[in-house]
Design an enzyme around this catalytic site. Structure first.
Site, PDB file in Angstrom:
ATOM      1  CG  HIS A 200      -0.316   0.157   2.425  1.00 29.73           C
ATOM      2  ND1 HIS A 200       0.316  -0.826   3.334  1.00 29.73           N
ATOM      3  CD2 HIS A 200      -0.160   1.334   3.451  1.00 29.73           C
ATOM      4  CE1 HIS A 200       0.607  -0.493   4.425  1.00 29.73           C
ATOM      5  NE2 HIS A 200       0.455   1.043   4.356  1.00 29.73           N
TER       6      HIS A 200
HETATM    7  C1  UD1 Z   1      -2.574   5.712   5.700  1.00 36.20           C
HETATM    8  C2  UD1 Z   1      -1.246   6.267   6.270  1.00 36.20           C
HETATM    9  C3  UD1 Z   1      -0.152   5.421   6.125  1.00 36.20           C
HETATM   10  C4  UD1 Z   1      -0.432   3.921   6.792  1.00 36.20           C
HETATM   11  C5  UD1 Z   1      -1.969   3.420   6.021  1.00 36.20           C
HETATM   12  C6  UD1 Z   1      -2.249   2.226   6.920  1.00 36.20           C
HETATM   13  C7  UD1 Z   1      -0.899   8.693   5.984  1.00 36.20           C
HETATM   14  C8  UD1 Z   1      -0.461   9.786   5.474  1.00 36.20           C
HETATM   15  N1  UD1 Z   1      -1.053   7.371   5.537  1.00 36.20           N
HETATM   16  O1  UD1 Z   1      -2.301   5.486   4.301  1.00 36.20           O
HETATM   17  O2  UD1 Z   1       0.964   5.636   6.810  1.00 36.20           O
HETATM   18  O3  UD1 Z   1       0.487   3.084   6.444  1.00 36.20           O
HETATM   19  O4  UD1 Z   1      -2.893   4.458   6.318  1.00 36.20           O
HETATM   20  O5  UD1 Z   1      -3.233   1.645   6.366  1.00 36.20           O
HETATM   21  O6  UD1 Z   1      -1.633   9.073   7.083  1.00 36.20           O
HETATM   22  N2  UD1 Z   1      -9.551   4.030   1.575  1.00 36.20           N
HETATM   23  C9  UD1 Z   1     -10.719   3.199   1.304  1.00 36.20           C
HETATM   24  N3  UD1 Z   1     -11.180   2.917   2.617  1.00 36.20           N
HETATM   25  C10 UD1 Z   1     -10.808   3.291   3.831  1.00 36.20           C
HETATM   26  C11 UD1 Z   1      -9.604   4.176   3.780  1.00 36.20           C
HETATM   27  C12 UD1 Z   1      -8.975   4.541   2.451  1.00 36.20           C
HETATM   28  O7  UD1 Z   1     -11.130   2.882   0.185  1.00 36.20           O
HETATM   29  O8  UD1 Z   1     -11.361   3.164   4.628  1.00 36.20           O
HETATM   30  C13 UD1 Z   1      -8.978   4.441  -0.025  1.00 36.20           C
HETATM   31  C14 UD1 Z   1      -9.217   5.863  -0.456  1.00 36.20           C
HETATM   32  O9  UD1 Z   1      -9.190   5.625  -1.704  1.00 36.20           O
HETATM   33  C15 UD1 Z   1      -8.050   6.704   0.109  1.00 36.20           C
HETATM   34  C16 UD1 Z   1      -6.818   5.605   0.185  1.00 36.20           C
HETATM   35  O10 UD1 Z   1      -7.467   4.395   0.246  1.00 36.20           O
HETATM   36  O11 UD1 Z   1      -8.000   7.735  -0.737  1.00 36.20           O
HETATM   37  C17 UD1 Z   1      -5.939   6.180   0.821  1.00 36.20           C
HETATM   38  O12 UD1 Z   1      -6.206   6.406   2.493  1.00 36.20           O
HETATM   39  P1  UD1 Z   1      -5.341   7.340   3.034  1.00 36.20           P
HETATM   40  O13 UD1 Z   1      -6.031   7.200   4.553  1.00 36.20           O
HETATM   41  O14 UD1 Z   1      -5.224   8.704   2.788  1.00 36.20           O
HETATM   42  O15 UD1 Z   1      -4.104   6.728   3.188  1.00 36.20           O
HETATM   43  P2  UD1 Z   1      -3.627   5.450   3.305  1.00 36.20           P
HETATM   44  O16 UD1 Z   1      -2.865   4.929   1.876  1.00 36.20           O
HETATM   45  O17 UD1 Z   1      -4.538   4.356   3.696  1.00 36.20           O
HETATM   46  N1  UDP Z   2      -3.546  -5.875   8.996  1.00 39.63           N
HETATM   47  C1  UDP Z   2      -4.659  -6.507   9.246  1.00 39.63           C
HETATM   48  N2  UDP Z   2      -5.268  -6.895   7.979  1.00 39.63           N
HETATM   49  C2  UDP Z   2      -4.743  -6.826   6.969  1.00 39.63           C
HETATM   50  C3  UDP Z   2      -3.522  -6.322   6.738  1.00 39.63           C
HETATM   51  C4  UDP Z   2      -2.827  -5.670   7.988  1.00 39.63           C
HETATM   52  O1  UDP Z   2      -5.329  -6.506  10.492  1.00 39.63           O
HETATM   53  O2  UDP Z   2      -5.377  -7.348   5.853  1.00 39.63           O
HETATM   54  C5  UDP Z   2      -2.866  -5.122  10.332  1.00 39.63           C
HETATM   55  C6  UDP Z   2      -1.319  -5.602  10.517  1.00 39.63           C
HETATM   56  O3  UDP Z   2      -1.322  -6.827  11.253  1.00 39.63           O
HETATM   57  C7  UDP Z   2      -0.952  -4.707  11.430  1.00 39.63           C
HETATM   58  C8  UDP Z   2      -1.656  -3.321  10.737  1.00 39.63           C
HETATM   59  O4  UDP Z   2      -2.484  -3.972  10.048  1.00 39.63           O
HETATM   60  O5  UDP Z   2      -1.003  -4.954  12.760  1.00 39.63           O
HETATM   61  C9  UDP Z   2      -0.627  -2.743   9.903  1.00 39.63           C
HETATM   62  O6  UDP Z   2      -1.398  -1.695   9.256  1.00 39.63           O
HETATM   63  P1  UDP Z   2      -0.630  -0.967   7.644  1.00 39.63           P
HETATM   64  O7  UDP Z   2       0.107  -1.955   7.152  1.00 39.63           O
HETATM   65  O8  UDP Z   2      -2.009  -0.787   7.095  1.00 39.63           O
HETATM   66  O9  UDP Z   2      -0.298   0.099   7.934  1.00 39.63           O
HETATM   67  P2  UDP Z   2       1.589   0.442   8.328  1.00 39.63           P
HETATM   68  O10 UDP Z   2       2.048  -0.257   9.433  1.00 39.63           O
HETATM   69  O11 UDP Z   2       2.293   0.350   7.311  1.00 39.63           O
HETATM   70  O12 UDP Z   2       1.489   2.150   8.661  1.00 39.63           O
END
Ligand code: UD1
Ligand code: UDP
Length: 354
Positions: A200
């Site tokens: 991601h």
């Molecule tokens: C965010 C965090 C990242 C983290 C990740 C974990 C920031 C800058 N980034 O990134 O550090 O690793 O979360 O998962 O805060 N979306 C959905 N459903 C949801 C949430 C998001 O469809 O419930 C989609 C939307 O299209 C959105 C995109 O995911 O635009 C990105 O979501 P966003 O929260 O902006 O950033 P992440 O890539 O999830």
């Molecule tokens: N995780 C989860 N389901 C998934 C993928 C990840 O529960 O399908 C959990 C994972 O075990 C960890 C957390 O989400 O506890 C990590 O989040 P993510 O990878 O989204 O964010 P990051 O750590 O990169 O910020």
């Protein structure tokens, strides 16, 4: 006031909230709504015994500026009305950045859980967040010795830095008996040997050309061993356009609940990921981890754990060597990753509030 909003926040906040309850501290939990899909948010509340958020700001997705600004506006009203004695923020997501800035401007002390991690790569949006959150925080909780050293190097006085261990690992250790490898394999009809992947990071999935390299790399893994990929919503379209779904040994599923996901990881031959938290969880479980990134803010997962950084081009070869060697028979775990970080954090917070 705890502020959380994105998937990785929830397993970090749960043990801190529980431990503060035991100290009798009055708490409010604000969900920013940064993540909102059931599988990205609600499932964690259900599985990890988190209390219902007192407020959900419901900000949803948007550009960095818009999302951060919306969270800030919502929190400013709440914090002005509530005047909490302390704001607790988690990790490196925009929700943490917004909450730390609002707290600092309202002269409310801010505590940062997971302070001091540095990738030293400012092209990573989270690195900008880490640096700024630490700069404006009053109480800094570090998960690893290197993180505490970075904070000292940045001029933060030692009395504000607390090396406490890793609350995300508290959640892992506290749920060990719920991780059911056979159950998840049966539910997903997986063979005994498989690889789990997650992808991601914007640097990997936001650029269509990069997505093509990534898909090639994932297919090269699937040529060797079945791959299951619970796919984050970010980048799904680019990866699918790049042909992600066209390999019969690579299965893409919706994001999984925490218990299902960690069960899957625990039973895997190896993990391929660009997640921060997953690098830590694999280190703790002794599952080889190949991280598709040029750097990591969590080097302890390499020095102590099972992690290795790889480029998409080098992934197939790295996987072959992991498959040849298998899981390590013994491995180190980082200091203080013992399941008691939440308790240490709560003790320090309770002291600050006295
Ligand atoms: C965010 C965090 C990242 C983290 C990740 C974990 C920031 C800058 N980034 O990134 O550090 O690793 O979360 O998962 O805060 N979306 C959905 N459903 C949801 C949430 C998001 O469809 O419930 C989609 C939307 O299209 C959105 C995109 O995911 O635009 C990105 O979501 P966003 O929260 O902006 O950033 P992440 O890539 O999830
Ligand atoms: N995780 C989860 N389901 C998934 C993928 C990840 O529960 O399908 C959990 C994972 O075990 C960890 C957390 O989400 O506890 C990590 O989040 P993510 O990878 O989204 O964010 P990051 O750590 O990169 O910020």
């Amino acid at each position: 006031m705890h502020v959380a909003g994105a998937r990785p926040n929830f397993p970090k906040a749960a043990p801190v909230i529980r431990a503060l309850d035991r100290h009798g501290v009055r708490q409010r939990l604000v969900h920013t709504g940064q993540h909102y899909d059931e599988r990205m948010s609600e499932v964690f509340f259900r599985q990890l015994g988190l209390p219902e958020p007192d407020v959900n700001l419901g900000v949803g997705s948007g550009s960095h500026a818009r999302q951060t600004a919306d969270i800030m506006t919502g929190l400013e009203d709440l914090m002005t009305a509530d005047r909490p004695e302390l704001v607790v923020v988690y990790g490196d997501v925009n929700s943490a950045l917004a909450a730390a800035l609002v707290g600092a401007k309202l002269e409310i002390p801010v505590a940062h859980v997971e302070a001091g991690l540095r990738s030293f790569d400012r092209s990573m949006p989270e690195e900008v967040n880490r640096v700024i959150v630490d700069r404006v925080s009053d109480v800094l909780f570090a998960t690893s010795p290197d993180a505490a050293v970075h904070l000292g190097n940045e001029g933060i006085s030692a009395d504000r830095i607390h090396l406490v261990g890793n609350p995300m690992i508290d959640t892992l250790l506290g749920n060990l008996d719920r991780f059911d490898i056979a159950g998840i394999r049966a539910a997903l009809t997986l063979p005994a040997r498989y690889v789990v992947a997650t992808l991601h990071r914007p640097a990997n999935v936001d650029d269509p050309a990069g997505a093509i390299d990534l898909v090639k790399a994932m297919h090269s893994v699937a040529d060797e061993i079945p791959v299951i990929l619970p796919l984050h919503p970010r980048g799904r379209r680019h990866l699918e356009n790049a042909g992600l779904l066209s390999h019969r040994a690579l299965r893409v599923v919706e994001p999984l609940g925490y218990i299902e996901f960690v069960s899957l990881v625990r039973g895997a031959v190896a993990v391929v990921t660009d997640s921060g938290g997953v690098q830590e969880e694999t280190t703790m479980l002794g599952v080889p981890c190949l991280t598709l990134r040029p750097n990591t803010e969590r080097p302890i997962t390499i020095t102590h754990g099972t992690n290795r950084l790889v480029t998409p081009q080098a992934l197939a070869e790295a996987l072959s060597s992991v498959l040849a060697v298998g899981r390590p028979a013994t491995w180190c775990t980082p200091p203080l990753w013992d399941g008691r970080a939440g308790e240490r954090i709560a003790e320090i917070i309770a002291g600050v509030l006295r």
